[in-house]
Design a protein around this motif. Sequence first.
Motif, mmCIF file in Angstrom:
data_model
loop_
_atom_site.group_PDB
_atom_site.id
_atom_site.type_symbol
_atom_site.label_atom_id
_atom_site.label_comp_id
_atom_site.label_asym_id
_atom_site.label_seq_id
_atom_site.Cartn_x
_atom_site.Cartn_y
_atom_site.Cartn_z
ATOM 1 N N ALA A 163 6.010 74.819 -10.924
ATOM 2 C CA ALA A 163 6.067 73.833 -9.501
ATOM 3 C C ALA A 163 7.190 74.615 -9.062
ATOM 4 N N CYS A 191 2.658 68.827 -10.130
ATOM 5 C CA CYS A 191 2.554 69.115 -8.090
ATOM 6 C C CYS A 191 3.587 68.498 -7.295
ATOM 7 N N CYS A 235 3.089 79.578 -8.425
ATOM 8 C CA CYS A 235 3.955 78.538 -7.682
ATOM 9 C C CYS A 235 4.767 79.695 -6.914
#
Length: 443
Positions: A165, A213, A420
Amino acid sequence: MNKIKTFHVAAGMLAMLLLPCFASCESDKENGYEPYDPSKAITLTDFYPDSGGVATKVILNGENFGTDASNIKVYFNDKEAAVIEAIGNKIYAICPRKPGEGDENSIVKCRVRVQVGDKSVEYPTPFTYKIQTVVTTVCGIVGAPDDVVTGNLAQTSMPYVTYLAVDKDNNIIASLRNKNNYYHENKVILVNEDEDVSRLLIPDSGAPLNQPCMLDDGKTVYIPTDNGLEYWTMSSDNMWSPIKQAMKPNTGETLTIDYKHSFAMCTEDGFMYIRAKNGILYRVNPETGLTNQVSSGLMSGSDSYMAFSKKNPNMLYLAYTNNHCVFTYNIRTGEHKLLAGISGQPGYIDGNGASAMFSEPRQLILDDNDDMYIADTNNHCIRKVTSDGKVSTVIGQPGKSGYQDGSPEDALFNRPFGVCINNDGIIYIGDFDNQCIRRLAIE
């Protein structure tokens, strides 16, 4: 191709030489780097390198820049660059993505302008910007031992890199998998390419951690453990100090979670969604951990990786790894349908919808146009899926594993797991078996 590789190596070496100087900014001021003086003119001399592409590190030379980076703006044509640091007579900036339309050779001639306070000055010579799709390595060493080495990116090494992420400050959060023991000494690392630094955030999470996340605040990350109800949270607000938490059943709910692989943040309702391997989809309050069941029967028996649409925040995209396909799920209507791939059949074919084939697709991301980029692990490729299900290969050689930076014709991966995307459209890739974080610039 050799010119591109040489350029990236040279730029990386330049950054490594100059960043220690920028990092010691306070002592530099004491040693004669003057603050900006608005009564004096800004003088420009030259910049290096004089050509490159997206995310090229550029050193701009001159006088009276000052040492306050927040007071300085650098433009390539009319597109603003990221200013990392200034030390009076030098500015360290990052070239922005595609600062204009290219000519027939994909070249953009860029005016380079420096603004300090209210004063603006332009260099007499342009920067030559090359529009290109290219893969480079951010950090990692192929075949490195399990022990994580942090510091500058040239020396950073790690075990298997799984899922990623990236926050609003371009901090990459990467889950790492122990090479020799699945349930011990799994880790999380932070990497910042702009600042040329890495640091270990979680030295031993025990059970493996899966896809991070990022919440819509751009600074808080949630990472699910491989099984059970537990997850980890971290935020730049608390210096990335890890906190272990657990999902809790809401009133009247029972949580039945065997394995879980991915949180997905829904901006429409402010909840995180997570699907268990048994096919049950849950909704989690990120503040309290209270959890409700949303649906069941979503491809039970397969791992899954998820992300919400940018344009339609009710639409959840799911890559079913063990079933080699991508589905959508509408959280309002409950409609669950195939987008691309053939359920239960691994392979490699570019095409539309059910005529396309994947082989163990994993983490997926969506850009602002709702184009999906997905790590097609066993095909050793990064694939693109449009919102209407058209599948193409962005980079990598189908069925051929290896390690090679370069163009779509040359680049090689070895079982990529994670992807990402940052605010500039740069895609970072967790290249699992190569133990590297790679960067993909698409233009």
